[in-house]
Design an enzyme around this catalytic site. Structure first.
Site, PDB file in Angstrom:
ATOM      1  N   PRO A  11      64.633  22.967  44.783  1.00 41.16           N
ATOM      2  CA  PRO A  11      65.329  21.692  44.602  1.00 41.16           C
ATOM      3  C   PRO A  11      66.101  21.577  43.290  1.00 41.16           C
ATOM      4  CG  PRO A  11      62.953  21.414  44.402  1.00 41.16           C
ATOM      5  CD  PRO A  11      63.181  22.803  44.924  1.00 41.16           C
ATOM      6  N   ASN A  12      67.224  20.912  43.407  1.00 43.53           N
ATOM      7  CA  ASN A  12      68.126  20.586  42.288  1.00 43.53           C
ATOM      8  C   ASN A  12      68.946  21.772  41.789  1.00 43.53           C
ATOM      9  OD1 ASN A  12      67.276  17.750  42.054  1.00 43.53           O
ATOM     10  ND2 ASN A  12      65.331  18.639  41.413  1.00 43.53           N
ATOM     11  N   ARG A  19      73.810  20.260  35.839  1.00 40.29           N
ATOM     12  CA  ARG A  19      72.538  19.645  35.521  1.00 40.29           C
ATOM     13  C   ARG A  19      71.987  20.221  34.211  1.00 40.29           C
ATOM     14  NH1 ARG A  19      67.262  22.347  38.166  1.00 40.29           N
ATOM     15  NH2 ARG A  19      65.745  20.814  37.507  1.00 40.29           N
ATOM     16  N   TYR A  24      69.923  24.874  31.416  1.00 37.59           N
ATOM     17  CA  TYR A  24      70.165  25.803  32.531  1.00 37.59           C
ATOM     18  C   TYR A  24      71.514  26.525  32.467  1.00 37.59           C
ATOM     19  CZ  TYR A  24      66.113  23.384  34.454  1.00 37.59           C
ATOM     20  OH  TYR A  24      64.853  22.871  34.631  1.00 37.59           O
ATOM     21  N   ASN A  75      63.347  31.361  43.045  1.00 41.63           N
ATOM     22  CA  ASN A  75      63.230  30.355  41.985  1.00 41.63           C
ATOM     23  C   ASN A  75      62.824  29.071  42.706  1.00 41.63           C
ATOM     24  OD1 ASN A  75      63.398  28.438  40.032  1.00 41.63           O
ATOM     25  ND2 ASN A  75      65.393  29.087  39.236  1.00 41.63           N
ATOM     26  N   ALA A  78      61.128  22.974  40.912  1.00 36.09           N
ATOM     27  CA  ALA A  78      59.962  22.104  40.689  1.00 36.09           C
ATOM     28  C   ALA A  78      58.813  22.395  41.655  1.00 36.09           C
ATOM     29  CB  ALA A  78      60.381  20.639  40.781  1.00 36.09           C
ATOM     30  N   HIS A  81      55.505  24.254  40.571  1.00 36.45           N
ATOM     31  CA  HIS A  81      54.368  23.601  39.912  1.00 36.45           C
ATOM     32  C   HIS A  81      53.552  22.725  40.868  1.00 36.45           C
ATOM     33  CE1 HIS A  81      56.902  24.990  36.700  1.00 36.45           C
ATOM     34  NE2 HIS A  81      57.841  24.111  36.997  1.00 36.45           N
ATOM     35  N   ASP A  88      51.210  29.724  50.145  1.00 43.37           N
ATOM     36  CA  ASP A  88      50.626  30.189  51.416  1.00 43.37           C
ATOM     37  C   ASP A  88      51.642  30.987  52.222  1.00 43.37           C
ATOM     38  OD1 ASP A  88      48.189  29.052  50.836  1.00 43.37           O
ATOM     39  OD2 ASP A  88      48.401  27.352  52.205  1.00 43.37           O
ATOM     40  N   GLU A  99      59.348  36.108  41.043  1.00 43.29           N
ATOM     41  CA  GLU A  99      59.555  34.691  40.707  1.00 43.29           C
ATOM     42  C   GLU A  99      60.515  34.632  39.520  1.00 43.29           C
ATOM     43  OE1 GLU A  99      55.803  32.832  39.790  1.00 43.29           O
ATOM     44  OE2 GLU A  99      56.755  31.056  38.919  1.00 43.29           O
ATOM     45  N   HIS A 101      62.676  32.090  36.802  1.00 43.64           N
ATOM     46  CA  HIS A 101      63.009  30.786  36.215  1.00 43.64           C
ATOM     47  C   HIS A 101      64.106  31.004  35.192  1.00 43.64           C
ATOM     48  CE1 HIS A 101      59.687  28.947  38.220  1.00 43.64           C
ATOM     49  NE2 HIS A 101      58.935  29.958  37.823  1.00 43.64           N
ATOM     50  N   ILE A 102      65.124  30.193  35.283  1.00 46.98           N
ATOM     51  CA  ILE A 102      66.268  30.316  34.373  1.00 46.98           C
ATOM     52  C   ILE A 102      65.811  29.998  32.942  1.00 46.98           C
ATOM     53  CG2 ILE A 102      68.535  29.326  33.831  1.00 46.98           C
ATOM     54  CD1 ILE A 102      68.707  28.762  36.958  1.00 46.98           C
ATOM     55  N   SER A 103      65.056  28.923  32.811  1.00 48.93           N
ATOM     56  CA  SER A 103      64.556  28.514  31.490  1.00 48.93           C
ATOM     57  C   SER A 103      63.192  29.152  31.229  1.00 48.93           C
ATOM     58  CB  SER A 103      64.426  26.986  31.437  1.00 48.93           C
ATOM     59  OG  SER A 103      63.443  26.544  32.362  1.00 48.93           O
ATOM     60  N   ARG A 108      58.425  24.765  27.517  1.00 51.81           N
ATOM     61  CA  ARG A 108      58.760  23.394  27.902  1.00 51.81           C
ATOM     62  C   ARG A 108      57.493  22.564  28.129  1.00 51.81           C
ATOM     63  NH1 ARG A 108      63.146  23.665  32.482  1.00 51.81           N
ATOM     64  NH2 ARG A 108      63.290  21.458  31.897  1.00 51.81           N
ATOM     65  N   ARG A 112      54.944  22.355  33.319  1.00 52.56           N
ATOM     66  CA  ARG A 112      55.717  23.507  33.816  1.00 52.56           C
ATOM     67  C   ARG A 112      55.010  24.833  33.537  1.00 52.56           C
ATOM     68  NH1 ARG A 112      60.744  21.177  35.076  1.00 52.56           N
ATOM     69  NH2 ARG A 112      61.155  19.387  33.740  1.00 52.56           N
TER      70      ARG A 112
END
Ligand code: DQA
Length: 147
Positions: A11-12, A19, A24, A75, A78, A81, A88, A99, A101-103, A108, A112
């Site tokens: 999402p996002n 954003r 990001y 990625n 949200a 978390h 599953d 996995e 993550h950009i950040s 943070r 997170r």
């Protein structure tokens, strides 16, 4: 193992570039897809690249990756978390899981710092900006071996 890789975005991430660019960056998801496709071609990997704001769609793509794909690069945004359901689904997939993550999520907020997906991931990349996707694809290619 199949050389098909699912690159999944949560999402996002459709708002990437607009954003919170301080966190990001300014690259859009379309830019990331283009870079991934260019690299995949040089590595002999076939890509399915998707983004959704809906948890069930991400789960359905992981199910589609079963039997068909050698790796999932995800990625989960949200959902990282919060989502036992995505964990599953990944546990029902036999291939490689990376996995991204950009950040740097560990720098943070505390919420997170925990990832459900990390319990399944073969590797985790965080804080390398959008380059993290490319690093994950390179690792997939290394582990799958030459074409
Ligand atoms: C993110 C980090 C997550 O905590 C956040 O919810 C995101 C993006 C990252 O790429 O840095 O949406 O996964």
């Amino acid at each position: 193992m199949p050389r098909l890789v699912y690159v999944l975005n949560g999402p996002n991430l459709n708002l990437l570039g607009k954003r919170q660019p301080d966190i990001y960056g300014r690259e859009t998801l379309a830019d990331v897809e283009q870079d991934c496709r260019a690299l995949a071609a040089t590595l002999g990997l076939e890509l399915r690249f998707h983004q959704s704001n809906r948890e069930y769609e991400i789960i359905d793509w992981i199910h589609a990756a079963r039997e068909a794909a050698g790796a999932v690069v995800i990625n989960p945004a949200a959902f990282t978390h919060t989502s036992v359901a995505i964990l599953d689904a990944l546990n029902a997939f036999d291939g490689l899981v990376f996995e991204v993550h950009i950040s740097n999520v560990h720098k943070r907020e505390e919420f997170r710092h925990h990832s459900f997906v990390s319990a399944r991931a073969d590797g985790v990349i965080a804080g390398f900006g959008t380059e993290g996707y490319q690093l994950a694809l390179r690792r997939v290619a290394t582990l799958l071996g030459p074409q």
